[in-house]
Motif scaffolding. Structure first.
Motif, PDB file in Angstrom:
ATOM      1  N   SER A  19      -9.718 -14.675   0.281  1.00 45.01           N
ATOM      2  CA  SER A  19      -9.417 -14.818  -1.090  1.00 45.01           C
ATOM      3  C   SER A  19     -10.232 -13.154  -1.459  1.00 45.01           C
ATOM      4  CB  SER A  19     -10.290 -15.744  -1.853  1.00 45.01           C
ATOM      5  OG  SER A  19     -10.469 -15.203  -3.199  1.00 45.01           O
ATOM      6  N   ALA A  20     -11.340 -12.932  -0.746  1.00 50.30           N
ATOM      7  CA  ALA A  20     -11.936 -11.796  -1.240  1.00 50.30           C
ATOM      8  C   ALA A  20     -11.302 -10.637  -0.735  1.00 50.30           C
ATOM      9  CB  ALA A  20     -13.408 -11.760  -0.882  1.00 50.30           C
ATOM     10  N   GLY A  22      -8.369  -8.314  -0.547  1.00 48.78           N
ATOM     11  CA  GLY A  22      -7.037  -8.185  -0.873  1.00 48.78           C
ATOM     12  C   GLY A  22      -6.792  -6.565  -1.108  1.00 48.78           C
ATOM     13  N   LEU A  23      -5.899  -6.886  -2.219  1.00 46.34           N
ATOM     14  CA  LEU A  23      -5.436  -5.379  -2.302  1.00 46.34           C
ATOM     15  C   LEU A  23      -6.564  -4.386  -2.771  1.00 46.34           C
ATOM     16  CD1 LEU A  23      -2.301  -6.387  -4.520  1.00 46.34           C
ATOM     17  CD2 LEU A  23      -2.564  -5.485  -2.044  1.00 46.34           C
ATOM     18  N   ALA A  24      -7.746  -4.943  -3.497  1.00 42.38           N
ATOM     19  CA  ALA A  24      -8.885  -4.096  -3.866  1.00 42.38           C
ATOM     20  C   ALA A  24      -9.233  -3.702  -2.863  1.00 42.38           C
ATOM     21  CB  ALA A  24      -9.587  -4.952  -4.763  1.00 42.38           C
ATOM     22  N   ASN A  25      -9.565  -4.233  -1.574  1.00 40.14           N
ATOM     23  CA  ASN A  25     -10.099  -3.647  -0.414  1.00 40.14           C
ATOM     24  C   ASN A  25      -8.996  -2.314   0.259  1.00 40.14           C
ATOM     25  OD1 ASN A  25     -10.772  -6.523  -0.784  1.00 40.14           O
ATOM     26  ND2 ASN A  25     -12.370  -5.896   0.792  1.00 40.14           N
ATOM     27  N   TYR A 102      -0.320 -10.511  -9.775  1.00 41.33           N
ATOM     28  CA  TYR A 102      -0.713 -10.014  -8.421  1.00 41.33           C
ATOM     29  C   TYR A 102       0.487 -10.364  -7.605  1.00 41.33           C
ATOM     30  CZ  TYR A 102      -4.569  -9.467  -5.042  1.00 41.33           C
ATOM     31  OH  TYR A 102      -5.282  -9.005  -3.965  1.00 41.33           O
ATOM     32  N   PHE A 224     -14.926  -7.321  -8.274  1.00 45.91           N
ATOM     33  CA  PHE A 224     -13.760  -7.818  -8.404  1.00 45.91           C
ATOM     34  C   PHE A 224     -13.239  -8.222  -7.094  1.00 45.91           C
ATOM     35  CE2 PHE A 224      -8.961  -7.141  -8.201  1.00 45.91           C
ATOM     36  CZ  PHE A 224      -8.502  -8.191  -8.806  1.00 45.91           C
ATOM     37  N   THR A 225     -13.690  -7.606  -6.192  1.00 45.18           N
ATOM     38  CA  THR A 225     -13.464  -7.731  -4.887  1.00 45.18           C
ATOM     39  C   THR A 225     -13.763  -9.182  -3.997  1.00 45.18           C
ATOM     40  OG1 THR A 225     -13.276  -6.854  -2.281  1.00 45.18           O
ATOM     41  CG2 THR A 225     -15.377  -6.716  -3.570  1.00 45.18           C
ATOM     42  N   SER A 227     -13.437 -11.810  -5.904  1.00 45.21           N
ATOM     43  CA  SER A 227     -12.681 -12.830  -6.733  1.00 45.21           C
ATOM     44  C   SER A 227     -13.627 -13.693  -7.625  1.00 45.21           C
ATOM     45  CB  SER A 227     -11.964 -13.832  -5.927  1.00 45.21           C
ATOM     46  OG  SER A 227     -11.379 -13.126  -4.785  1.00 45.21           O
ATOM     47  N   GLN A 230     -13.051 -15.954 -12.268  1.00 41.91           N
ATOM     48  CA  GLN A 230     -12.040 -16.599 -12.629  1.00 41.91           C
ATOM     49  C   GLN A 230     -11.625 -18.003 -11.865  1.00 41.91           C
ATOM     50  OE1 GLN A 230      -8.882 -15.644 -10.500  1.00 41.91           O
ATOM     51  NE2 GLN A 230     -10.667 -15.421  -9.214  1.00 41.91           N
ATOM     52  N   THR A 232     -11.887 -19.280  -8.942  1.00 44.47           N
ATOM     53  CA  THR A 232     -11.413 -19.161  -7.421  1.00 44.47           C
ATOM     54  C   THR A 232     -12.953 -19.600  -6.705  1.00 44.47           C
ATOM     55  OG1 THR A 232      -9.834 -17.546  -7.444  1.00 44.47           O
ATOM     56  CG2 THR A 232     -11.116 -18.071  -5.326  1.00 44.47           C
ATOM     57  N   SER A 318      -5.178 -13.808  -0.917  1.00 49.10           N
ATOM     58  CA  SER A 318      -5.697 -13.825  -2.119  1.00 49.10           C
ATOM     59  C   SER A 318      -5.052 -14.531  -3.255  1.00 49.10           C
ATOM     60  CB  SER A 318      -6.085 -12.231  -2.729  1.00 49.10           C
ATOM     61  OG  SER A 318      -6.848 -11.542  -1.637  1.00 49.10           O
ATOM     62  N   SER A 321      -5.488 -17.893  -3.570  1.00 49.23           N
ATOM     63  CA  SER A 321      -6.761 -18.287  -4.093  1.00 49.23           C
ATOM     64  C   SER A 321      -6.802 -18.092  -5.671  1.00 49.23           C
ATOM     65  CB  SER A 321      -7.843 -17.528  -3.438  1.00 49.23           C
ATOM     66  OG  SER A 321      -7.883 -16.222  -3.920  1.00 49.23           O
ATOM     67  N   ALA A 322      -5.746 -17.332  -6.158  1.00 46.08           N
ATOM     68  CA  ALA A 322      -5.877 -17.113  -7.575  1.00 46.08           C
ATOM     69  C   ALA A 322      -5.073 -18.381  -8.170  1.00 46.08           C
ATOM     70  CB  ALA A 322      -5.023 -15.829  -7.931  1.00 46.08           C
TER      71      ALA A 322
HETATM   72  N1  PHE Z   1     -10.458 -10.443  -4.395  1.00 48.44           N
HETATM   73  C1  PHE Z   1      -9.054  -9.838  -4.469  1.00 48.44           C
HETATM   74  C2  PHE Z   1      -8.976  -8.359  -4.053  1.00 48.44           C
HETATM   75  O1  PHE Z   1      -9.769  -7.932  -3.513  1.00 48.44           O
HETATM   76  C3  PHE Z   1      -8.838 -10.078  -5.823  1.00 48.44           C
HETATM   77  C4  PHE Z   1      -8.470 -11.215  -6.442  1.00 48.44           C
HETATM   78  C5  PHE Z   1      -9.188 -11.347  -7.486  1.00 48.44           C
HETATM   79  C6  PHE Z   1      -7.594 -12.200  -5.883  1.00 48.44           C
HETATM   80  C7  PHE Z   1      -9.208 -12.938  -8.080  1.00 48.44           C
HETATM   81  C8  PHE Z   1      -7.480 -13.494  -6.165  1.00 48.44           C
HETATM   82  C9  PHE Z   1      -8.337 -13.762  -7.298  1.00 48.44           C
HETATM   83  O2  PHE Z   1      -7.902  -7.802  -3.932  1.00 48.44           O
END
Ligand code: PHE
Length: 451
Positions: A19-20, A22-25, A102, A224-225, A227, A230, A232, A318, A321-322
């Motif tokens: 979950s953690a 994801g695109l943000a990383n 997402y 945000f990274t 998660s 929200q 999760t 991710s 998990s959302a």
């Molecule tokens: N943690 C995910 C990311 O780094 C973003 C995300 C946030 C995914 C909330 C699911 C829920 O991209």
């Protein structure tokens, strides 16, 4: 109906890493690290993970494990009040909205992957090809919708199988595969001529480049990274045993999330430097800049495919998990069978995502200044609604359960005498969560004013 749970705590850890990470990383971290001073940014980012990220993820996971319920039930139980249950439900809604856009972005990656595998003339295109190609994709709502739908079908298949056979099973192969692919790409990048320079550039601290905007960006990224905010992590925590040593379980999640971000930075910067390209932000990086580099490499097409596959794995785990907090809500609170709940959630996310997929090509869904619905909604949700959700759970635990929490998160009974290390950990958590976190989350709210 028996309550679902993880088969093992390792399953939980892997799913939470899925979950953690994801695109943000993978597409955001390398760029922001490169922009705001490389190693200098990294130091500040890790500091925020220590001061906010790790304590907050422990708090959210504990809220789920202690109540054994998803966000709505967890809020209601901790507050002993139904109104707060609605606030918990609102955080489930936040995750659901995130899942709708997402998933569209995951669809872009799947499209590139399918095209690279089957039809793209990869090597014989000129430099402007990729930006046109990407623009064309955004202007083709039928393609965007098809791939948005395909992603949600993949997610539905995994979600329908349940926690053990779906989420845990998928994470058990996705996360290791992601780490292997990323490590190979990072090593390969360092072997390119000039590649190691890129890796060193991104790791070397340049304090001059780290301004206030960079510090706030590091703060938002740390939040945000993981998660947070929200539903999760509360939901994933609710599938753990009530008495788990949450602090111990959350540590590898934060650690691996950081290691993977760093590996991505090395993989991306080595390639970008080796080919003298400008690192771009967000979607520009994956869809327009990196293909230019891979195009010039031996076996570039296959490396690009491996890269897309790895981004897709990170993004899909991710996305699941959302969606899971909504599935959990329908199963636990509305008593729907798991299969039906998963299908309904994915269908809902598909429908909610339709305006996002249309917003690139429909002037009606754009403002005069060129912002579209997707960018506006994602900005509002990520900058304001997500931090609000985190503030809400923090507030609840502080006023209602701070004593229980501070013991149990460390896997202790309230009657036990505290070994010294645990006493230090308790003070650290109290200081970070009940003093610093409200201030830092407040700063996240204000950060759009600066950035
Ligand atoms: N943690 C995910 C990311 O780094 C973003 C995300 C946030 C995914 C909330 C699911 C829920 O991209």
């Amino acid at each position: 109906m028996t309550k679902e749970s993880w088969k093992s705590t390792l399953g939980f850890v892997l799913a939470a890493i899925g979950s953690a990470v994801g695109l943000a990383n993978i597409w955001r971290f390398p760029y922001i690290m490169g922009t705001y001073g490389g190693g200098a940014f990294l130091i500040v980012y890790v500091l925020f993970l220590v001061l906010l990220g790790y304590p907050m993820i422990s708090l959210e996971v504990w809220a789920g494990a202690w109540t054994q319920r998803g966000p709505r039930g967890a809020f209601e139980t901790i507050a002993s009040n139904k109104t707060w249950g609605r606030v918990g439900l609102a955080t489930v809604g936040t995750g659901f909205i995130i899942s709708a856009f997402y998933s569209m972005v995951c669809g872009w990656i799947l499209y590139y992957l399918v095209q690279s595998l089957f039809s793209l003339e990869f090597y014989s295109v000129d430099n402007s090809f990729w930006s046109h190609y990407f623009q064309q994709l955004l202007n083709s709502p039928e393609i965007l919708l098809t791939y948005h739908f395909a992603i949600l079908c993949i997610c539905a298949l995994i979600l329908m199988k349940g926690v053990k056979k779906g989420l845990e099973w998928a994470s058990r192969w996705m996360v290791p595969l992601l780490i292997v692919l990323l490590s190979l790409l990072a090593i390969q990048g360092c072997f390119l001529q000039g590649g190691i320079k890129g890796a060193l550039f991104v790791l070397t601290p340049n304090w001059q480049a780290l301004n206030a905007e960079g510090v706030l960006t590091a703060l938002g990224q740390a939040f945000f990274t993981l998660s947070l905010g929200q539903g999760t992590m509360i939901t994933y925590g609710s599938y753990l045993q009530r008495k788990s040593n949450i602090c111990r379980l959350c540590f590898p999640i934060v650690l691996m999330d950081t290691v993977i971000s760093l590996l991505s930075a090395v993989a991306v910067f080595s390639v970008v430097f080796a080919f003298g390209l400008e690192p771009n932000s967000g979607e520009g990086l994956i869809f327009m800049t990196l293909p230019l580099a891979f195009q010039q490499m031996a076996f570039g097409k296959y490396l690009f495919i491996a890269f897309l596959l790895l981004v897709l794995i990170a993004a899909v785990s991710s996305e699941i998990s959302a969606l899971e907090p909504s599935v959990n809500y329908l199963v636990q609170e509305k008593k729907l069978p798991r299969k039906k709940a998963s299908l309904l959630t994915c269908l809902g996310a598909f429908i909610l995502g339709i305006p996002f997929t249309l917003s690139f090509s429909t002037p009606f869904l754009q403002t005069a200044s060129g912002e579209n619905l997707f960018s506006i909604v994602s900005f509002i949700v990520l900058s304001f609604v997500v931090p609000l959700g985190a503030l809400a759970i923090l507030h609840l635990v502080f006023w209602n359960k701070r004593f229980t929490f501070i013991y149990e998160v460390l896997g202790l009974d309230q009657s036990s005498s505290l070994p010294r290390l645990k006493r230090v950990l308790q003070w650290y958590l109290k200081f970070c969560l009940f003093l610093l976190a409200p201030l830092l989350i407040g700063l996240i709210f204000l950060s759009p004013l600066w950035t």
